[in-house]
Write a protein that holds these residues in place. Structure first.
Motif, PDB file in Angstrom:
ATOM      1  N   LYS A 350       0.830  -1.210   0.000  1.00  0.00           N
ATOM      2  CA  LYS A 350       0.000   0.000   0.000  1.00  0.00           C
ATOM      3  C   LYS A 350       0.862   1.257   0.000  1.00  0.00           C
ATOM      4  O   LYS A 350       0.649   2.191  -0.789  1.00  0.00           O
ATOM      5  CB  LYS A 350      -0.907  -0.046   1.235  1.00  0.00           C
ATOM      6  CG  LYS A 350      -1.780   1.162   1.429  1.00  0.00           C
ATOM      7  CD  LYS A 350      -2.634   0.980   2.669  1.00  0.00           C
ATOM      8  CE  LYS A 350      -1.759   0.709   3.866  1.00  0.00           C
ATOM      9  NZ  LYS A 350      -2.546   0.497   5.091  1.00  0.00           N
ATOM     10  N   LEU A 353       2.641   1.718  -3.324  1.00  0.00           N
ATOM     11  CA  LEU A 353       1.729   2.205  -4.361  1.00  0.00           C
ATOM     12  C   LEU A 353       1.508   3.713  -4.206  1.00  0.00           C
ATOM     13  O   LEU A 353       1.477   4.453  -5.196  1.00  0.00           O
ATOM     14  CB  LEU A 353       0.406   1.442  -4.275  1.00  0.00           C
ATOM     15  CG  LEU A 353      -0.627   1.740  -5.368  1.00  0.00           C
ATOM     16  CD1 LEU A 353      -0.064   1.375  -6.727  1.00  0.00           C
ATOM     17  CD2 LEU A 353      -1.913   0.978  -5.113  1.00  0.00           C
ATOM     18  N   VAL A 415      -6.145  -2.434  -1.696  1.00  0.00           N
ATOM     19  CA  VAL A 415      -4.899  -3.011  -2.208  1.00  0.00           C
ATOM     20  C   VAL A 415      -4.785  -4.439  -1.690  1.00  0.00           C
ATOM     21  O   VAL A 415      -4.822  -4.679  -0.484  1.00  0.00           O
ATOM     22  CB  VAL A 415      -3.687  -2.170  -1.772  1.00  0.00           C
ATOM     23  CG1 VAL A 415      -2.399  -2.782  -2.308  1.00  0.00           C
ATOM     24  CG2 VAL A 415      -3.835  -0.736  -2.262  1.00  0.00           C
ATOM     25  N   ALA A 443      -7.215  -2.873  -6.271  1.00  0.00           N
ATOM     26  CA  ALA A 443      -5.913  -2.798  -6.938  1.00  0.00           C
ATOM     27  C   ALA A 443      -5.116  -4.033  -6.556  1.00  0.00           C
ATOM     28  O   ALA A 443      -4.682  -4.171  -5.408  1.00  0.00           O
ATOM     29  CB  ALA A 443      -5.191  -1.522  -6.523  1.00  0.00           C
ATOM     30  N   ASN A 445      -1.968  -5.778  -6.440  1.00  0.00           N
ATOM     31  CA  ASN A 445      -0.578  -5.338  -6.502  1.00  0.00           C
ATOM     32  C   ASN A 445       0.366  -6.532  -6.640  1.00  0.00           C
ATOM     33  O   ASN A 445      -0.028  -7.692  -6.461  1.00  0.00           O
ATOM     34  CB  ASN A 445      -0.239  -4.528  -5.250  1.00  0.00           C
ATOM     35  CG  ASN A 445       1.018  -3.726  -5.405  1.00  0.00           C
ATOM     36  OD1 ASN A 445       1.516  -3.536  -6.513  1.00  0.00           O
ATOM     37  ND2 ASN A 445       1.555  -3.267  -4.288  1.00  0.00           N
ATOM     38  N   LYS A 446       1.624  -6.231  -6.973  1.00  0.00           N
ATOM     39  CA  LYS A 446       2.708  -7.220  -7.087  1.00  0.00           C
ATOM     40  C   LYS A 446       2.426  -8.251  -8.179  1.00  0.00           C
ATOM     41  O   LYS A 446       2.717  -9.441  -8.017  1.00  0.00           O
ATOM     42  CB  LYS A 446       2.935  -7.922  -5.752  1.00  0.00           C
ATOM     43  CG  LYS A 446       3.270  -6.984  -4.600  1.00  0.00           C
ATOM     44  CD  LYS A 446       3.514  -7.740  -3.305  1.00  0.00           C
ATOM     45  CE  LYS A 446       3.810  -6.791  -2.165  1.00  0.00           C
ATOM     46  NZ  LYS A 446       4.059  -7.498  -0.875  1.00  0.00           N
ATOM     47  N   VAL A 480      -1.788  -3.908 -10.927  1.00  0.00           N
ATOM     48  CA  VAL A 480      -0.749  -2.882 -10.844  1.00  0.00           C
ATOM     49  C   VAL A 480       0.512  -3.479 -10.235  1.00  0.00           C
ATOM     50  O   VAL A 480       0.496  -4.568  -9.633  1.00  0.00           O
ATOM     51  CB  VAL A 480      -1.217  -1.687  -9.984  1.00  0.00           C
ATOM     52  CG1 VAL A 480      -2.405  -1.004 -10.594  1.00  0.00           C
ATOM     53  CG2 VAL A 480      -1.522  -2.132  -8.557  1.00  0.00           C
ATOM     54  N   SER A 481       1.593  -2.732 -10.404  1.00  0.00           N
ATOM     55  CA  SER A 481       2.867  -3.074  -9.778  1.00  0.00           C
ATOM     56  C   SER A 481       3.503  -1.772  -9.325  1.00  0.00           C
ATOM     57  O   SER A 481       3.895  -0.940 -10.148  1.00  0.00           O
ATOM     58  CB  SER A 481       3.782  -3.820 -10.748  1.00  0.00           C
ATOM     59  OG  SER A 481       5.059  -4.007 -10.171  1.00  0.00           O
ATOM     60  N   ALA A 482       3.610  -1.598  -8.022  1.00  0.00           N
ATOM     61  CA  ALA A 482       4.200  -0.376  -7.492  1.00  0.00           C
ATOM     62  C   ALA A 482       5.692  -0.317  -7.773  1.00  0.00           C
ATOM     63  O   ALA A 482       6.276   0.770  -7.844  1.00  0.00           O
ATOM     64  CB  ALA A 482       3.947  -0.286  -5.987  1.00  0.00           C
TER      65      ALA A 482
END
Length: 838
Positions: A350, A353, A415, A443, A445-446, A480-482
């Motif tokens: 989180k 991001l 997230v 979202a 992530n990763k 997504v990918s932060a």
């Protein structure tokens, strides 16, 4: 200084000289020389007064020209001299024009001042003339009053004269003063005045000497002077009478604001009625009160209606009505940026991001430190949409804002890590978003990790009623990918799309309204609050009230650390100028005056103090049961459940769903796995529910928060004990059943009168048993005429607790003496049967 011929020249060097500036002219023989000062040197230019048309004899006569100067140099110097003269002429003309303008301005101001003085003199003369006219009318009224009093006094004195007295006794003597009967004390005092006594020369209508009974009854000159308003009313009545009748003025109907209690004099003042009339009306209604006593609102309402006015009920809480006075028109509403809060598990990226969005999309400069300090910032997408992000305030702060009525967040971004599963804090975030009623965007992530399983995350979300669009749901999900920045643009566009669907609008032209995100006490700046403006525009210098505090905006600082003059809708700013530190979630409202802000803040402080004193720990199970008995509208028992493992939590929830019937049911607000946190306490406080922990404990911040907010935490290690307690609490929502059991009859044989006791019935117990603690009914011809309790039950001279069938006894009723022989006493017992859930 000397020239090339060895002759001295006069030159004065001054400050501010310019090239070609003429300093001084002098004559040397027949030649007139001009001193010219340039940037680098000072030279003497010979010049003659003759030569028409700009000709110069020195140019053609080398003998008269200074040595070492050529024709071109001589021509250049002459041009410089001419230019200097032209500049002097221009400067002189400019000075003359400036002087003329200043003179005109002075003349204009002088005329304005004279006009103001003339107007002031005219106004003073008008006021003086008005005062003289009022004084003249007052003197005329006093003279008329004196003449009427003297005539009245003479008329009363005439019948008192003896029959043989002179008929001219009451006539006016040569001294000019009216004589009266000698028996009148007032007249005696007048005689003393004529003889030059103590009251000599007092012709101003004042009473002299002591007030006697005769003077008081006669109402002579010693009475109190009437006011100018009274005289005007008298003249008006006389004028109307002369015109042929007394015309009644039209009554003015007023809206009288009526609080819970009001003083009689204040009530009369608000109605614009005489206090004596209001007191008279109250006495006619049976209330003997004075003008300084307080009456209740219902009585005052009757009096107001009797006088023909309209009642407007107000209360102490009406001081806050100034906040809700503005209603936004549809044409004034404009689109505003959405406010997004990013929530989720702490290990799911989180923070990464947030950093990726901030670093990639902040338009002007790096604002990392400022963002963390202020807690909010704005970004602009490629399409030009502006988005306001809140740094994750934590679930507790999120819930505390909702509990205080501040719906700050428009969109929640959830997230979830693609290489993990739906964790307990993720479930908490889902519960909070659903409770707040705001839309969610997931979202994932990763997604760049090798072990990422996006489909598993989407499937796990189904268990919590979160159906994403990939599974034909209505919740947007973005991969997504932060770390790599993948999908950030798609996430921002999804947020902008969701905001467009919501059609978020606000009126920037009204008084500002916002919510406090966080607040702190800064050593150098005092109380500082981070406020997100929701409606209107906050300006520097505005007076506001926020929660139990108030203040005036001394400075506004935006998310970049810059001072700004105003902040519009969805703009986060730091506000300086509070008198105290507010709480997160408090609503900021701009008011007109500081007095209004102080009054609202004081009312809120008193209300909060009374609420804390009266409520205490208001969410314990016992108090919930009592509250459920008092409030018939309560049909749900809310609870928050935390367990050690997911299996136990699901088992407890399934058992809770089975508790209840058509009248009552148990509602599980949230259940999860892990220790009890501040988030759980905040959710329980917002919903008025207890927190039940199964094989888990609360951490230290959660315990402190529970103690402050009065939320009860109960720990269990056996699931059946937890279910039984909740079932007992839910049973408290059911009303108790009253059962009545008949235990005996007794017949009254004789009635005795006993001193200090009253009437005592001599009875024979014909059936069952008579008990002192039981209830009784008195039957006369099989009709119940009294129901109550026994005051005494005696067998012979001893007080007994019960009497068996076939025995005689003495009975006396509590507060009832109408008993007769042959009456029948029915004895019964009541018991409350608590209803329970199966």
């Amino acid at each position: 200084m000397s020239n090339d011929d060895g002759k001295k020249t006069l030159g004065v060097r001054g400050g501010g000289s310019r090239p070609g500036n003429v300093k001084q002219s002098f004559s040397h023989g027949r030649t007139k020389n001009v001193v010219v000062e340039t940037k680098r040197k000072r030279v003497v230019v010979p010049k003659t007064g003759s030569g028409k048309g700009g000709s110069n004899p020195a140019l053609g006569d080398p003998a008269r020209r200074p040595k070492g100067i050529s024709d071109a140099e001589m021509e250049r110097r002459l041009k410089a001299v001419q230019a200097a003269k032209a500049r002097e002429v221009e400067e002189a003309a400019q000075r003359e024009a400036d002087e003329k303008a200043r003179e005109e301005e002075r003349q204009r101001r002088r005329e304005e001042l004279e006009q103001k003085e003339r107007e002031e003199r005219e106004r003073e003369e008008a006021l003086k003339a008005k005062a003289e006219e009022e004084e003249r009318q007052r003197r005329e009224a006093e003279e008329a009053k004196k003449a009427a009093a003297e005539a009245d006094k003479a008329a009363r004195a005439a019948p008192a004269a003896a029959p043989g007295e002179d008929a001219n006794r009451g006539a006016k003597p040569a001294g000019g003063r009216l004589k009266s009967a000698p028996t009148n004390d007032r007249n005696n005092s007048n005689d003393r005045d004529d003889r030059g006594g103590r009251g000599k020369g007092r012709d101003d209508g004042r009473r002299s000497g002591k007030l006697t009974l005769n003077q008081a009854l006669s109402g002579g000159e010693g009475g109190r002077q009437k006011s100018l308003a009274a005289m005007k009313r008298k003249q008006e009545r006389a004028r109307q009478k002369a015109m042929g009748g007394n015309q009644q003025r039209e009554k003015v109907v007023r809206d009288v604001q009526l609080p819970e209690t009001i003083v009689v004099s204040e009530l009369a003042n608000r109605m614009a009625e005489r206090v004596a009339d209001v007191v008279k009306a109250l006495m006619q209604n049976g209330m003997m009160v004075t003008q300084n006593q307080t009456i209740d609102a219902d009585t005052a309402e009757l009096i107001i209606e009797d006088f023909g006015h309209k009642v407007v009920r107000v209360s102490d809480a009406d001081v806050e009505q100034v906040i809700d006075a503005v209603e936004d028109k549809p044409e004034d509403l404009q689109s505003r940026p959405p406010v997004i809060t990013i929530m989720g598990h702490v290990d799911h990226g989180k923070t990464s991001l947030l950093d990726a969005i901030r670093n990639a999309k902040v338009v002007a400069g790096e604002a990392g430190g400022i963002t963390q300090h202020i807690g909010a910032y704005q970004v602009t997408t490629e399409s030009g949409a502006v988005l306001s992000f809140l740094d994750t305030p934590g679930h507790a702060a999120f819930t505390s804002m909702r509990a205080r009525g501040a719906q700050v967040t428009d969109i929640v971004v959830l997230v979830v890590a693609a290489d993990d599963q739906v964790m307990p804090q993720t479930i908490e975030a889902i519960s909070h978003a659903k409770a707040a009623g705001v839309p969610m965007i997931v979202a994932i992530n990763k997604v760049d990790k090798p072990d990422a399983n996006i489909d598993k995350v989407r499937t796990d979300l189904l268990q919590h009623e979160v159906i994403v669009e990939a599974l034909s749901g209505d919740v947007q999900d973005v991969e997504v990918s932060a770390k790599t920045g993948q999908g950030l643009d798609e996430l921002l566009e999804a947020i902008a799309l969701q905001a467009e669907i919501l059609e978020l609008k606000a009126n920037p032209s009204r008084a500002a309204q916002g919510a406090v995100i966080e607040a702190q006490l800064d050593v150098g700046r005092g109380p500082v609050a981070t406020v997100l403006i929701q409606n209107g525009t906050l300006h520097q210098g505005d007076i506001f009230v926020v929660g139990e505090q108030y203040g005036k905006v001394r400075a506004l600082i935006n998310d970049k650390g810059e001072r700004v003059q105003e902040a519009g809708p969805s703009v986060p700013v730091e506000v300086l100028g509070l008198n105290g530190t507010p709480e997160a979630g408090d609503v900021l409202n701009v008011v007109e005056t500081e007095a209004q802000a102080r009054e609202i803040a004081e009312y809120r402080q008193h209300a909060a103090k009374d609420k804390r004193a009266a409520a205490g720990a208001a969410t314990t199970l016992e108090q919930l049961m009592q509250k459920a008995k008092d409030d018939k509208d309560v049909s749900e028992l809310p609870i928050v459940v935390k367990a050690d493992v997911q299996g136990s939590a699901e088992a407890i929830v399934q058992a809770m769903e089975k508790i209840g019937n058509d009248e009552v049911r148990v509602r599980v607000l949230h259940y999860g796995v892990g220790a009890i946190t501040e988030s759980d306490i905040g959710l329980a406080e917002a919903s008025g529910a207890p927190v039940l922990g199964f094989n888990v404990r609360a951490n230290a911040p959660a315990r402190n928060s529970a103690n402050q907010k009065g939320v009860e935490i109960r720990y269990y290690s056996v699931i059946y004990d937890l279910v039984d307690d909740v079932k007992a609490a839910a049973s408290g929502l059911l009303s108790n059943e009253i059962r009545e059991t008949f235990i005996g009859y007794a017949t009254i044989k004789e009635v005795f009168k006993v001193s200090n006791v009253g009437k005592v019935a001599g009875c024979l117990v014909t059936e069952g048993v008579a008990r002192r603690s039981a209830g009784v009914r008195l039957l006369r011809d099989d009709v119940v005429i009294h129901e109550g309790t026994l005051k005494t039950l005696k067998r012979f001279k001893d007080e007994v607790s019960e009497v068996q069938s076939g025995q005689e006894c003495g009975m006396a009723f509590e507060n009832y003496d109408d008993i007769r022989p042959n009456d029948v006493i029915e004895i019964f017992e009541r018991e409350e049967v608590t209803r329970t859930l199966a």
